[in-house]
Design a protein around this motif. Sequence first.
Motif: not given
Length: 438
Positions: A113-118
Amino acid sequence: MAVSWLARLAARAPVPVFPALGMRGEEALYRLALSPDIKRVDSPRHASLLLVAGGVPPSMQQALRRVHDQLPAPFTTLWYRSAPLVELPQAAVTTVDSLDALPGALVESHGRLLRNTVGRSPRLLPDAPPHPWQGLGDDGHGGEGMMGGVPYGRPMAMPPTADLRDGLALDILTFRLGPFFPLWPPGFEAEVTLQGDIIQQFSVRSSPFPRALAPVFHEARERPVAIAVLERARARHHLQALFHALHLAGLEDLARHALRLADTCPSGDIVLLAKWFTAFERRLRRRGFFVLHLPKCGALRKKQAESQGGFAARAAGIERDVRAEDDGYRRLAFSMMTQQAGDTRARWRQRLAEIAQSFDLAARAQRDDMHTAQTDAVETPRGAWHDTRPKDTSHLLEDLLPGLEWGEALATLASLELAALSPWPREEPAETPEEGAA
């Protein structure tokens, strides 16, 4: 660059998770509480992840949507042994079936979520006030003149009666809590009327989900079982209940200690467990658990205590315990213990005494390989199981809680076990859930 650095820093912190517990979701909660990588929060507004653990019946899915939409963006959801809501996109849903894999899955989802990959969860409900007020009423604030209506979406303060306790005519507030309120049993929903902080009315709208027992209690109804195993399971059940009471009191280190003891119960050295529990009891007393955190309130009348059964009845002086009728326990010189006051403090004194007794019985029964003798009845942690399992008793709260302060009411509720006992999974009929149901 700065955003990337902040994201990496946030990923190292414990993951803030709000658990919405469905049917048989308690074990997931206990696993999270023992994980150093998870920070369990009591409000969805403080969470980055929503964990739905256990089945959610269709009648409660709208309430789950309201909880879902309270999480601040960006957030995502994880579903443990539960069917996701049908309107959620697949990219925003993670499902887990293994209890051991649950903490790691939450940490991984938070990092993605923090890496914006979900996928991020969208809002499911319309962004509109439940009580429209803008432009309505005499002055456009939703009210009628100076009074009445629901100005700004809230009812006017118009106390009709004096306070139950001190006679002050304070503002009346009526609201509903549940079925995912973390300080109440899962599935429990009630409508509460407060005047100041005093409960004026308490109406049960939904009973708690049935509570699952350790399999050994079901086996004891079919054949003789090892008393040591039975008593270990009983102590574990009561220690898990103590975890909730200590969390409510804000004693988080003691709450986790109680849960670690419960986690060790099934296979740990029984003599060491008894010693650890004795030391733990001393810590409870030194921290003022009985004096500062347990009010003398919520006393059950005799008829109420009899209907509740189990430790709650014994805490009110009722000498009733099926173990006293079992020849296996008689050979262990089992003796019944009781309290007299029947209030919140007495119930916890009774539970702690029965935990210590369970460790002592388990140690002696394990040494001599003692088994139960009767199968027509068994004393569960919730009460006696004869022809039928103990039933839901949440209706008692409608008479028990009015007149108590809000904190006293929460402590009273935490000291009771109100949920019915669920059948063994193999006894449950196969059901085909509705679309989107768990």
